[in-house]
Design a protein around this motif. Structure first.
Motif, PDB file in Angstrom:
ATOM      1  N   PRO A   1       9.564   2.556 -11.024  1.00  0.00           N
ATOM      2  CA  PRO A   1       8.977   3.267 -12.393  1.00  0.00           C
ATOM      3  C   PRO A   1       7.539   4.236 -11.454  1.00  0.00           C
ATOM      4  O   PRO A   1       6.526   2.892 -11.212  1.00  0.00           O
ATOM      5  N   PHE A   2       7.977   5.266 -11.996  1.00  0.00           N
ATOM      6  CA  PHE A   2       6.541   5.514 -11.756  1.00  0.00           C
ATOM      7  C   PHE A   2       5.184   6.379 -12.896  1.00  0.00           C
ATOM      8  O   PHE A   2       5.774   6.831 -13.346  1.00  0.00           O
ATOM      9  N   ILE A   3       4.451   5.141 -13.140  1.00  0.00           N
ATOM     10  CA  ILE A   3       3.581   4.801 -14.301  1.00  0.00           C
ATOM     11  C   ILE A   3       2.928   6.354 -14.666  1.00  0.00           C
ATOM     12  O   ILE A   3       2.645   6.007 -15.065  1.00  0.00           O
ATOM     13  N   GLY A   4       2.054   5.929 -12.927  1.00  0.00           N
ATOM     14  CA  GLY A   4       1.163   7.027 -13.948  1.00  0.00           C
ATOM     15  C   GLY A   4       1.286   8.263 -14.110  1.00  0.00           C
ATOM     16  O   GLY A   4       0.833   8.768 -15.348  1.00  0.00           O
ATOM     17  N   ARG A   5       3.025   8.918 -13.621  1.00  0.00           N
ATOM     18  CA  ARG A   5       3.308  10.763 -13.676  1.00  0.00           C
ATOM     19  C   ARG A   5       3.857  10.369 -15.167  1.00  0.00           C
ATOM     20  O   ARG A   5       3.703  11.497 -16.272  1.00  0.00           O
ATOM     21  N   ILE A   6       4.308   9.110 -15.616  1.00  0.00           N
ATOM     22  CA  ILE A   6       4.177   9.331 -17.070  1.00  0.00           C
ATOM     23  C   ILE A   6       3.318   9.950 -18.258  1.00  0.00           C
ATOM     24  O   ILE A   6       3.767  10.112 -19.266  1.00  0.00           O
TER      25      ILE A   6
ATOM     26  N   ALA B   1       5.934  -1.541  -9.632  1.00  0.00           N
ATOM     27  CA  ALA B   1       5.333  -0.317 -10.583  1.00  0.00           C
ATOM     28  C   ALA B   1       4.838   0.202  -9.196  1.00  0.00           C
ATOM     29  O   ALA B   1       3.538   0.394  -8.598  1.00  0.00           O
ATOM     30  N   ALA B   2       4.926   2.166  -9.314  1.00  0.00           N
ATOM     31  CA  ALA B   2       4.399   3.202  -8.443  1.00  0.00           C
ATOM     32  C   ALA B   2       3.347   4.302  -9.067  1.00  0.00           C
ATOM     33  O   ALA B   2       3.770   4.045 -10.508  1.00  0.00           O
ATOM     34  N   SER B   3       2.982   4.846  -8.881  1.00  0.00           N
ATOM     35  CA  SER B   3       2.282   5.912  -8.773  1.00  0.00           C
ATOM     36  C   SER B   3       0.802   5.423  -9.825  1.00  0.00           C
ATOM     37  O   SER B   3       0.541   4.776 -10.838  1.00  0.00           O
ATOM     38  N   ILE B   4       0.419   4.138  -9.310  1.00  0.00           N
ATOM     39  CA  ILE B   4      -0.689   3.638  -9.779  1.00  0.00           C
ATOM     40  C   ILE B   4      -2.013   4.404  -9.491  1.00  0.00           C
ATOM     41  O   ILE B   4      -2.230   4.890  -8.499  1.00  0.00           O
ATOM     42  N   ARG B   5      -2.858   4.729 -10.937  1.00  0.00           N
ATOM     43  CA  ARG B   5      -4.225   5.726 -10.764  1.00  0.00           C
ATOM     44  C   ARG B   5      -5.379   4.948 -10.481  1.00  0.00           C
ATOM     45  O   ARG B   5      -5.378   5.379 -10.340  1.00  0.00           O
ATOM     46  N   HIS B   6      -5.200   3.593 -11.480  1.00  0.00           N
ATOM     47  CA  HIS B   6      -6.916   3.133 -11.295  1.00  0.00           C
ATOM     48  C   HIS B   6      -6.436   1.646 -12.080  1.00  0.00           C
ATOM     49  O   HIS B   6      -5.030   1.041 -12.139  1.00  0.00           O
TER      50      HIS B   6
ATOM     51  N   VAL C   1       3.479  -4.327  -7.020  1.00  0.00           N
ATOM     52  CA  VAL C   1       2.161  -2.933  -7.311  1.00  0.00           C
ATOM     53  C   VAL C   1       2.222  -1.897  -6.041  1.00  0.00           C
ATOM     54  O   VAL C   1       2.401  -2.357  -5.525  1.00  0.00           O
ATOM     55  N   THR C   2       2.407  -0.901  -5.993  1.00  0.00           N
ATOM     56  CA  THR C   2       2.074  -0.036  -4.764  1.00  0.00           C
ATOM     57  C   THR C   2       1.421   0.822  -5.175  1.00  0.00           C
ATOM     58  O   THR C   2       0.983   1.275  -6.092  1.00  0.00           O
ATOM     59  N   VAL C   3       0.459   0.548  -4.342  1.00  0.00           N
ATOM     60  CA  VAL C   3      -1.032   0.990  -4.224  1.00  0.00           C
ATOM     61  C   VAL C   3      -1.708   1.643  -3.992  1.00  0.00           C
ATOM     62  O   VAL C   3      -2.017   1.280  -2.683  1.00  0.00           O
TER      63      VAL C   3
ATOM     64  N   ILE D   1      15.656   1.264   2.766  1.00  0.00           N
ATOM     65  CA  ILE D   1      15.724   2.673   2.200  1.00  0.00           C
ATOM     66  C   ILE D   1      15.434   2.816   1.171  1.00  0.00           C
ATOM     67  O   ILE D   1      15.925   2.050   0.328  1.00  0.00           O
ATOM     68  N   LYS D   2      14.745   4.120   1.007  1.00  0.00           N
ATOM     69  CA  LYS D   2      13.822   4.799  -0.600  1.00  0.00           C
ATOM     70  C   LYS D   2      14.953   5.673  -0.327  1.00  0.00           C
ATOM     71  O   LYS D   2      15.034   7.361   0.134  1.00  0.00           O
ATOM     72  N   LEU D   3      15.327   5.493  -1.642  1.00  0.00           N
ATOM     73  CA  LEU D   3      16.805   7.079  -1.893  1.00  0.00           C
ATOM     74  C   LEU D   3      15.626   7.428  -4.139  1.00  0.00           C
ATOM     75  O   LEU D   3      15.509   6.473  -4.570  1.00  0.00           O
TER      76      LEU D   3
ATOM     77  N   ILE E   1       1.257  -1.445  -0.092  1.00  0.00           N
ATOM     78  CA  ILE E   1      -0.033   0.192  -0.014  1.00  0.00           C
ATOM     79  C   ILE E   1       0.860   1.180   0.011  1.00  0.00           C
ATOM     80  O   ILE E   1       1.936   1.563   0.634  1.00  0.00           O
ATOM     81  N   ASP E   2       0.860   2.432  -0.625  1.00  0.00           N
ATOM     82  CA  ASP E   2       1.083   3.641  -1.171  1.00  0.00           C
ATOM     83  C   ASP E   2       0.570   4.728  -0.298  1.00  0.00           C
ATOM     84  O   ASP E   2      -0.414   5.113  -0.667  1.00  0.00           O
ATOM     85  N   THR E   3       1.199   4.782   1.128  1.00  0.00           N
ATOM     86  CA  THR E   3       0.426   5.222   2.504  1.00  0.00           C
ATOM     87  C   THR E   3       1.292   5.652   3.291  1.00  0.00           C
ATOM     88  O   THR E   3       1.860   5.062   3.679  1.00  0.00           O
TER      89      THR E   3
ATOM     90  N   THR F   1       6.071   4.869   1.986  1.00  0.00           N
ATOM     91  CA  THR F   1       5.161   5.993   1.932  1.00  0.00           C
ATOM     92  C   THR F   1       6.580   7.496   0.850  1.00  0.00           C
ATOM     93  O   THR F   1       7.773   5.844  -0.052  1.00  0.00           O
ATOM     94  N   ASN F   2       6.710   8.048   0.905  1.00  0.00           N
ATOM     95  CA  ASN F   2       7.588   8.965   0.146  1.00  0.00           C
ATOM     96  C   ASN F   2       7.405  10.160   1.645  1.00  0.00           C
ATOM     97  O   ASN F   2       6.521  10.201   1.672  1.00  0.00           O
ATOM     98  N   PRO F   3       8.136  11.608   1.273  1.00  0.00           N
ATOM     99  CA  PRO F   3       8.274  12.019   2.191  1.00  0.00           C
ATOM    100  C   PRO F   3       6.769  13.838   1.767  1.00  0.00           C
ATOM    101  O   PRO F   3       6.258  14.257   3.052  1.00  0.00           O
ATOM    102  N   THR F   4       6.267  13.558   0.626  1.00  0.00           N
ATOM    103  CA  THR F   4       4.780  14.136   0.592  1.00  0.00           C
ATOM    104  C   THR F   4       3.837  13.536   1.611  1.00  0.00           C
ATOM    105  O   THR F   4       2.972  14.057   1.963  1.00  0.00           O
ATOM    106  N   LEU F   5       3.430  11.946   0.860  1.00  0.00           N
ATOM    107  CA  LEU F   5       2.596  11.505   2.144  1.00  0.00           C
ATOM    108  C   LEU F   5       2.721  11.476   4.010  1.00  0.00           C
ATOM    109  O   LEU F   5       2.136  11.764   4.201  1.00  0.00           O
ATOM    110  N   ILE F   6       3.997  11.221   4.028  1.00  0.00           N
ATOM    111  CA  ILE F   6       4.031  11.672   5.413  1.00  0.00           C
ATOM    112  C   ILE F   6       3.636  13.202   5.421  1.00  0.00           C
ATOM    113  O   ILE F   6       2.952  13.574   6.966  1.00  0.00           O
TER     114      ILE F   6
HETATM  115  O1  G3P Z   1       5.154   6.873  -3.784  1.00  0.00           O
HETATM  116  C1  G3P Z   1       5.837   6.790  -4.809  1.00  0.00           C
HETATM  117  C2  G3P Z   1       4.427   6.881  -5.976  1.00  0.00           C
HETATM  118  O2  G3P Z   1       3.981   5.753  -6.291  1.00  0.00           O
HETATM  119  C3  G3P Z   1       3.685   8.570  -6.071  1.00  0.00           C
HETATM  120  O3  G3P Z   1       2.424   8.125  -6.468  1.00  0.00           O
HETATM  121  O4  G3P Z   1       0.667   9.335  -7.389  1.00  0.00           O
HETATM  122  O5  G3P Z   1       2.406  10.836  -5.986  1.00  0.00           O
HETATM  123  O6  G3P Z   1       2.560   9.543  -8.476  1.00  0.00           O
HETATM  124  P1  G3P Z   1       1.905   9.206  -7.087  1.00  0.00           P
END
Ligand code: G3P
Length: 218
Positions: free
Chosen positions: A132-137, A166-171, A186-188, A86-88, A9-11, A31-36
């Motif tokens: 890889p951030f698929i949604g942002r591509i 696979a990250a940045s999953i939108r649907h 997949v991180t969802v 560790i995420k870099l 889970i991506d949260t 997690t990432n800095p935005t989610l925190i």
């Molecule tokens: O956590 C990394 C990634 O899944 C971020 O997704 O939706 O911000 O592009 P998003």
């Protein structure tokens, strides 16, 4: 071992993590800095809470941009729990730090991957995961799934063990495509985890079954 697609889970939201963990099929958390920042909580304390709930890999991201700063932050994060990954970032210094940490046996998730050569470099540096951030591509008119496919092929060509996350999953369609091209993980977001198990014909079918059941004559 038979390969299987892992579900993270991506949260950084504790309620969502508890709810997803209760499903019984959750393998990890990213997690990432935005989610925190969105949670408005202390970073290390929140990571500790997450690691208490989920036994699998839990990715915590550094914010330093230079090798030494990344290693210093990683060393502090690694004290939190033994399932911390560790995420870099996929940058020049990120690859260097990935190699330093991987050589020490630390699991590293290389994030913000947008092209196959970044994925090749981080695999050579011993990364445990590449993200890889698929949604942002897709957001800028590209095809994120092409990137997953290219990384899969490169890793298979050379036998790299780095897992494709696979990250940045939108649907849900992203998840179907990830499964078809063979993403390892997949991180969802929670919203999409729920969408995975939802279909109007399931709801309609259940409604019909229950209506017939309640109208039965015995
Ligand atoms: O956590 C990394 C990634 O899944 C971020 O997704 O939706 O911000 O592009 P998003």
């Amino acid at each position: 071992m038979i390969p299987r697609m892992e579900l993270y889970i991506d949260t950084a939201n504790i309620d969502e993590i508890r709810e997803a963990a209760a499903l019984g099929v959750l393998d990890g958390v990213t997690t990432n800095p935005t989610l925190i920042a969105r949670e408005g909580v202390a970073f290390h304390e929140r990571m500790a809470e997450i690691c208490d709930i989920v036994a699998g890999p839990v990715s915590a991201e550094v914010v330093a941009l230079d090798h030494d700063g990344m290693i210093a932050e990683a060393d502090e994060l690694l004290k939190i729990a033994n399932n911390i990954v560790i995420k870099l970032p996929c940058t020049f210094d990120g690859v260097k730090a990935c190699k330093t940490l991987s050589d020490r046996g630390v699991r590293v998730n290389m994030t913000l991957c947008f092209q196959p050569l970044q994925a090749l470099m981080v695999a050579k540096a011993g990364a445990f995961l590449v993200s890889p951030f698929i949604g942002r591509i897709d957001d800028i008119g590209g095809d994120g799934m092409d990137l997953i496919q290219q990384i899969r092929t490169i890793y298979d060509n050379y036998g790299f063990e780095t897992k494709v996350l696979a990250a940045s999953i939108r649907h849900p369609l992203h998840l179907v495509q990830c499964a078809l091209v063979g993403a390892d993980v997949v991180t969802v977001p929670m919203k999409v985890i729920k969408q995975q198990m939802s279909h109007p014909l399931t709801d309609k079918g259940l409604e019909g079954f229950l209506a017939d059941w309640n109208a039965r004559k015995e």
